[in-house]
Scaffold this active site. Structure first.
Site, PDB file in Angstrom:
ATOM      1  N   LYS A   1       0.827  -1.205   0.000  1.00 47.33           N
ATOM      2  CA  LYS A   1       0.000   0.000   0.000  1.00 47.33           C
ATOM      3  C   LYS A   1       0.864   1.259   0.000  1.00 47.33           C
ATOM      4  O   LYS A   1       0.594   2.220  -0.739  1.00 47.33           O
ATOM      5  CB  LYS A   1      -0.932  -0.011   1.213  1.00 47.33           C
ATOM      6  CG  LYS A   1      -2.002  -1.092   1.146  1.00 47.33           C
ATOM      7  CD  LYS A   1      -2.852  -1.112   2.398  1.00 47.33           C
ATOM      8  CE  LYS A   1      -3.907  -2.197   2.332  1.00 47.33           C
ATOM      9  NZ  LYS A   1      -4.765  -2.243   3.561  1.00 47.33           N
TER      10      LYS A   1
ATOM     11  N   CYS B   1      -0.453   0.813   6.247  1.00 42.75           N
ATOM     12  CA  CYS B   1      -0.823  -0.053   7.371  1.00 42.75           C
ATOM     13  C   CYS B   1      -1.817  -1.116   6.911  1.00 42.75           C
ATOM     14  O   CYS B   1      -2.599  -0.885   5.981  1.00 42.75           O
ATOM     15  CB  CYS B   1      -1.465   0.741   8.508  1.00 42.75           C
ATOM     16  SG  CYS B   1      -0.426   2.009   9.256  1.00 42.75           S
ATOM     17  N   ASP B   2      -1.806  -2.251   7.570  1.00 40.83           N
ATOM     18  CA  ASP B   2      -2.817  -3.279   7.304  1.00 40.83           C
ATOM     19  C   ASP B   2      -2.983  -4.126   8.550  1.00 40.83           C
ATOM     20  O   ASP B   2      -2.013  -4.388   9.274  1.00 40.83           O
ATOM     21  CB  ASP B   2      -2.420  -4.161   6.129  1.00 40.83           C
ATOM     22  CG  ASP B   2      -3.586  -5.021   5.660  1.00 40.83           C
ATOM     23  OD1 ASP B   2      -4.397  -4.523   4.860  1.00 40.83           O
ATOM     24  OD2 ASP B   2      -3.712  -6.174   6.115  1.00 40.83           O
ATOM     25  N   SER B   3      -4.228  -4.539   8.810  1.00 41.50           N
ATOM     26  CA  SER B   3      -4.528  -5.305  10.019  1.00 41.50           C
ATOM     27  C   SER B   3      -5.249  -6.610   9.694  1.00 41.50           C
ATOM     28  O   SER B   3      -6.087  -6.659   8.787  1.00 41.50           O
ATOM     29  CB  SER B   3      -5.411  -4.485  10.974  1.00 41.50           C
ATOM     30  OG  SER B   3      -4.777  -3.293  11.369  1.00 41.50           O
TER      31      SER B   3
END
EC number: 3.6.1.9
Length: 225
Positions: free
Chosen positions: A60, A80-82
């Site tokens: 991203k 960011c990624d969760s």
């Protein structure tokens, strides 16, 4: 200090704003499934959940950086990624009421680990940033530097009833959030507690961001506006 947030998450934006940071939001068009498949093939194995969020955060950030004007002065791009991990399985955004209901039926009364990957890219020179320090050899600071990290927090879910799940899913909130829950919204009452960095559960760890900036020689207060 200009920070570009490569995320459409309102929670991440609000968290930064509450912390005195006003980022520019640019949403990426990354094909997450394709990115994970490519990374898994390159690694010749199945990726762990922390590795998955790292891959997606990096993808991203890189995708957004590619859309920004070149040579437009120093900037930071944060991706960011969760994902929620339960029994070694990654749970992302359910997308549909049926999947959200299934997720809550499986995780109620249990605990999981919410992993949030962070990828920070610094471009340009930051010689005019107060408190910045050199992190490169004597030849000068490189034009492009990166730091990556993962925040992992244990989340304990309440033993919610079928009726509570049905009403919650009907609100639509859990459909577009990792793990089908929020801690700062309607789903907050269904989370009994967390162990670790609660910022990570919101999708962006401020302490981790501070450490990543430090690794680039940039003081965290430089983000305050």
């Amino acid at each position: 200090m200009r920070l570009v947030l490569a995320s459409a998450s309102p929670a991440r934006l609000q968290l930064l704003q509450a912390a005195g940071v006003t980022p520019q939001v640019v949403v990426s068009d990354v094909d997450e499934d394709a990115a994970l498949v490519a990374a898994s093939i390159a690694a010749t194995r199945e990726l762990t959940v922390p590795e998955q969020v790292t891959v997606l955060a990096q993808a991203k950030a890189e995708a957004v950086l590619a859309t920004l004007p070149a040579d437009d002065g120093p900037r930071l791009v944060l991706g960011c990624d969760s994902l929620l991990e339960i029994d070694g399985v990654a749970h992302g955004k359910p997308g549909t009421p049926e999947r959200a209901t299934q997720a809550w039926t499986e995780m109620r009364g249990r605990s999981g680990v919410l992993h949030t990957g962070h990828h920070l890219i610094a471009t340009g020179r930051f010689d005019d940033v107060e408190g910045a320090r050199a992190v490169a050899p004597s030849g000068g600071r490189p034009r492009r530097r990166t730091r990556t990290g993962v925040s992992s927090t244990t989340v304990h879910f309440g033993a919610v009833s079928d009726a509570e799940i049905a009403v919650y899913v009907a609100t639509g909130e859990p459909l577009q959030v990792a793990g089908a829950f929020t801690i700062d919204g309607l789903g907050g009452a269904f989370v009994e507690g967390v162990e670790g960095d609660h910022h990570g559960v919101l999708g962006l760890s401020l302490p981790l961001l501070r450490r990543l900036l430090g690794g680039l020689g940039i003081p965290y207060p430089a983000l305050w506006t």
